[in-house]
Design an enzyme around this catalytic site. Structure first.
Site, mmCIF file in Angstrom:
data_model
loop_
_atom_site.group_PDB
_atom_site.id
_atom_site.type_symbol
_atom_site.label_atom_id
_atom_site.label_comp_id
_atom_site.label_asym_id
_atom_site.label_seq_id
_atom_site.Cartn_x
_atom_site.Cartn_y
_atom_site.Cartn_z
ATOM 1 N N GLU A 1 0.217 -8.326 -6.701
ATOM 2 C CA GLU A 1 0.288 -8.279 -5.240
ATOM 3 C C GLU A 1 -0.969 -7.626 -4.667
ATOM 4 O O GLU A 1 -0.924 -6.565 -4.051
ATOM 5 C CB GLU A 1 1.577 -7.572 -4.822
ATOM 6 C CG GLU A 1 2.812 -8.328 -5.306
ATOM 7 C CD GLU A 1 4.122 -7.578 -5.132
ATOM 8 O OE1 GLU A 1 4.127 -6.537 -4.434
ATOM 9 O OE2 GLU A 1 5.144 -8.024 -5.688
ATOM 10 N N TYR B 1 18.177 -9.367 -1.774
ATOM 11 C CA TYR B 1 19.293 -9.323 -2.715
ATOM 12 C C TYR B 1 19.317 -7.932 -3.322
ATOM 13 O O TYR B 1 18.336 -7.189 -3.232
ATOM 14 C CB TYR B 1 19.175 -10.408 -3.799
ATOM 15 C CG TYR B 1 17.976 -10.281 -4.719
ATOM 16 C CD1 TYR B 1 18.014 -9.466 -5.843
ATOM 17 C CD2 TYR B 1 16.808 -10.998 -4.472
ATOM 18 C CE1 TYR B 1 16.930 -9.355 -6.691
ATOM 19 C CE2 TYR B 1 15.718 -10.897 -5.319
ATOM 20 C CZ TYR B 1 15.789 -10.078 -6.428
ATOM 21 O OH TYR B 1 14.705 -9.968 -7.259
ATOM 22 N N GLU C 1 6.929 -5.633 2.972
ATOM 23 C CA GLU C 1 6.511 -6.849 2.265
ATOM 24 C C GLU C 1 5.552 -7.622 3.169
ATOM 25 O O GLU C 1 5.950 -8.124 4.214
ATOM 26 C CB GLU C 1 7.720 -7.717 1.923
ATOM 27 C CG GLU C 1 8.688 -7.089 0.938
ATOM 28 C CD GLU C 1 8.304 -7.374 -0.511
ATOM 29 O OE1 GLU C 1 7.267 -8.022 -0.729
ATOM 30 O OE2 GLU C 1 9.057 -6.952 -1.409
ATOM 31 N N HIS D 1 3.548 -3.651 -8.161
ATOM 32 C CA HIS D 1 3.537 -4.961 -8.820
ATOM 33 C C HIS D 1 2.098 -5.449 -8.886
ATOM 34 O O HIS D 1 1.448 -5.629 -7.849
ATOM 35 C CB HIS D 1 4.426 -5.945 -8.081
ATOM 36 C CG HIS D 1 5.876 -5.615 -8.174
ATOM 37 N ND1 HIS D 1 6.769 -5.836 -7.136
ATOM 38 C CD2 HIS D 1 6.596 -5.071 -9.184
ATOM 39 C CE1 HIS D 1 7.976 -5.430 -7.517
ATOM 40 N NE2 HIS D 1 7.893 -4.962 -8.751
ATOM 41 N N ALA D 2 1.623 -5.694 -10.089
ATOM 42 C CA ALA D 2 0.201 -5.892 -10.333
ATOM 43 C C ALA D 2 -0.404 -7.050 -9.559
ATOM 44 O O ALA D 2 -1.529 -6.965 -9.070
ATOM 45 C CB ALA D 2 -0.018 -6.103 -11.832
ATOM 46 N N ARG E 1 3.069 -9.178 -13.355
ATOM 47 C CA ARG E 1 3.781 -8.355 -12.365
ATOM 48 C C ARG E 1 4.013 -6.925 -12.841
ATOM 49 O O ARG E 1 3.967 -5.976 -12.052
ATOM 50 C CB ARG E 1 5.123 -9.025 -12.059
ATOM 51 C CG ARG E 1 6.124 -8.224 -11.245
ATOM 52 C CD ARG E 1 7.419 -9.018 -11.120
ATOM 53 N NE ARG E 1 8.534 -8.247 -10.594
ATOM 54 C CZ ARG E 1 8.912 -8.236 -9.319
ATOM 55 N NH1 ARG E 1 8.241 -8.950 -8.428
ATOM 56 N NH2 ARG E 1 9.953 -7.540 -8.921
ATOM 57 N N ARG F 1 12.023 -1.334 -10.561
ATOM 58 C CA ARG F 1 13.394 -1.285 -11.082
ATOM 59 C C ARG F 1 13.584 -0.069 -11.973
ATOM 60 O O ARG F 1 14.629 0.102 -12.579
ATOM 61 C CB ARG F 1 13.723 -2.536 -11.904
ATOM 62 C CG ARG F 1 13.532 -3.877 -11.223
ATOM 63 C CD ARG F 1 14.511 -4.079 -10.097
ATOM 64 N NE ARG F 1 14.468 -5.455 -9.592
ATOM 65 C CZ ARG F 1 13.557 -5.918 -8.743
ATOM 66 N NH1 ARG F 1 12.601 -5.113 -8.301
ATOM 67 N NH2 ARG F 1 13.603 -7.173 -8.325
ATOM 68 N N HIS G 1 4.152 -3.989 -0.560
ATOM 69 C CA HIS G 1 4.352 -5.078 -1.512
ATOM 70 C C HIS G 1 3.950 -6.390 -0.844
ATOM 71 O O HIS G 1 3.612 -6.432 0.332
ATOM 72 C CB HIS G 1 5.833 -5.175 -1.915
ATOM 73 C CG HIS G 1 6.328 -4.072 -2.774
ATOM 74 N ND1 HIS G 1 6.775 -4.272 -4.057
ATOM 75 C CD2 HIS G 1 6.466 -2.741 -2.539
ATOM 76 C CE1 HIS G 1 7.178 -3.124 -4.580
ATOM 77 N NE2 HIS G 1 6.999 -2.174 -3.670
ATOM 78 N N SER G 2 4.031 -7.453 -1.591
ATOM 79 C CA SER G 2 3.972 -8.806 -1.031
ATOM 80 C C SER G 2 4.769 -9.716 -1.973
ATOM 81 O O SER G 2 4.856 -9.450 -3.173
ATOM 82 C CB SER G 2 2.528 -9.303 -0.909
ATOM 83 O OG SER G 2 1.977 -9.654 -2.159
#
Length: 424
Positions: free
Chosen positions: A181, A356, A378, A178-179, A235, A252, A304-305
């Protein structure tokens, strides 16, 4: 209108020069539900609005256009969501942070060493791992593994102890799918430095294991976030989907229960899973790495974050895998080490139940491909918008993350000792 405000702005600023920041007057809200609604319920509530941007992977941090704030508060009240304001003027905050990062880049130019004083560009990260390979030619090896959609060269660094034994076990790590982060990229970079420059201290981690690390999974997106303050929250990847929408959520896009849950088919959504599994050249690179190492790979770790989680499979369901106790044991080793060292509490658990359901994630894919230990880590939040820890926080956050990574690696080495190796 299906376009999210951020998607429209991103397309606009790619072609024109704007004054100020497009986020001037935006506010960031942190939400909690009175009735235990899920993050996906929140996505459904605002997904067709043009002036909302959901920043949190859990969906509980929302950035709202000035003209939509009254309406947004009304929506929250009707749907029983409570809120507090995290940032009263996103544009001002981002402009100041962008200027600070630019000044730090000038103050600390890259000279063969990547410290914790600032965030580094993709090109600087590639130069750094290449410099390490030249500095330690018997222990560190860089390999080109593919290209991004925009043609950026993606490289892995393999760190060894230099004894020449083949077929060692492997720890595979990546960051930055994810860009926005940035702290994930910084933490991966710090781990690379520890393993390469402090070999004597970490010799046990490299005795029977090689570390293969892809520092930046999404180079196009990462570079895009660094162009201006206007792009900071991007993102996704940067491959166009149609005339109006750009990018896919790389986490995803993996072909394991792809598009079953946790995503939206709207191509402009920040959690769009792509037109098909592995539609992105960047996720194909990760897929091929996982497949090539699956026979020897014992731990896959993707950074990630934000959230302060160590998450294990599965993401697509809240059902636990048969070997969940092994995953829990290793994750707990990392979380406990961090807690003991700094007092920061990381939550441990299955992705699907801890946050989730998320289908098509890289950790699920690696686990299914044969990595017995597979985690998403994370990192903690930072900055007024949670995703943008200031440069002054880098040193603390990446060193803390390394404490957990090292502890998990030691537990993996203990649980999965090398059975056989040969001399080249």
């Amino acid at each position: 209108m299906k376009l999210l405000w951020y998607a429209m702005c991103s397309l606009f600023i790619a072609q024109t020069e704007v004054k100020g920041c497009i986020y001037d007057g935006f506010k960031v809200y942190e939400l909690t539900s009175k009735i235990h609604s899920s993050a996906l319920d929140l996505y459904r509530m605002v997904k067709n609005e043009s002036q909302y941007v959901l920043l949190s992977g859990r969906g509980t941090i929302v950035m709202v256009h000035p003209e939509a704030q009254a309406e947004f508060l009304h929506l929250l009240e009707n749907n029983q969501w409570e809120h507090r304001v995290l940032n009263h003027d996103v544009g001002l905050d981002l402009s100041n942070a962008f200027e600070t990062n630019r000044n730090l880049t000038n103050l600390y130019p890259y000279k063969g060493h990547a410290g914790t004083d600032r965030y580094y560009t993709f090109d600087e990260i590639n130069r750094y791992i290449e410099d390490l390979a030249q500095q330690y030619p018997s222990r560190v090896f860089v390999k080109t593994v593919g290209k991004s959609y925009e043609g950026r060269t993606m490289k892995t660094i393999r760190i060894t102890n230099g004894d020449g034994r083949a077929k060692k076990n492997v720890i595979l790590m990546d960051g930055g799918i994810h860009a926005r982060e940035w702290i994930a990229h910084a933490a991966v970079l710090y781990a690379i430095g520890e393993l390469s420059n402090n070999y004597q201290k970490h010799a046990q981690l490299l005795q029977d294991y090689d570390w293969v690390i892809l520092p930046v999974v999404n180079p196009d997106g990462y570079e895009f976030t660094q162009l201006s303050a206007d792009n900071r929250f991007w993102r996704k990847t940067r491959q166009p989907i149609n005339e109006s929408c750009i990018g896919t959520d790389g986490n995803r896009n993996f072909d394991f229960h792809w598009n079953e849950t946790g995503a939206y088919w709207d191509p402009c959504s920040t959690i769009y899973p792509g037109p098909k599994a592995f539609s992105e050249p960047e996720t194909i690179v990760v897929r091929d790495l996982i497949q090539s190492l699956a026979g020897r790979g014992k731990m896959y770790l993707t950074l990630h974050s934000y959230g302060q989680y160590i998450l294990y499979p599965y993401g697509y369901t809240n059902a636990l895998p048969v070997t969940w106790r092994d995953l829990e044991e290793v994750a707990r080793a990392g979380a406990n080490a961090i807690m003991e060292a700094t007092g920061t509490r990381y939550k441990v658990g299955c992705s699907g139940s801890s946050i989730y359901p998320i289908a098509g994630a890289s950790d699920d894919y690696a686990f299914n491909a044969g990595f017995p230990i597979s985690f998403t880590m994370e990192l903690p939040p930072g900055g007024a918008n949670k995703f943008d820890p200031p440069a002054s926080d880098i040193d603390r956050l990446v060193k803390e993350a390394w404490v957990g990574i090292e502890a998990m690696a030691r537990k993996v080495i203990q649980k999965y000792p090398l059975k056989d190796s040969t001399v080249l």
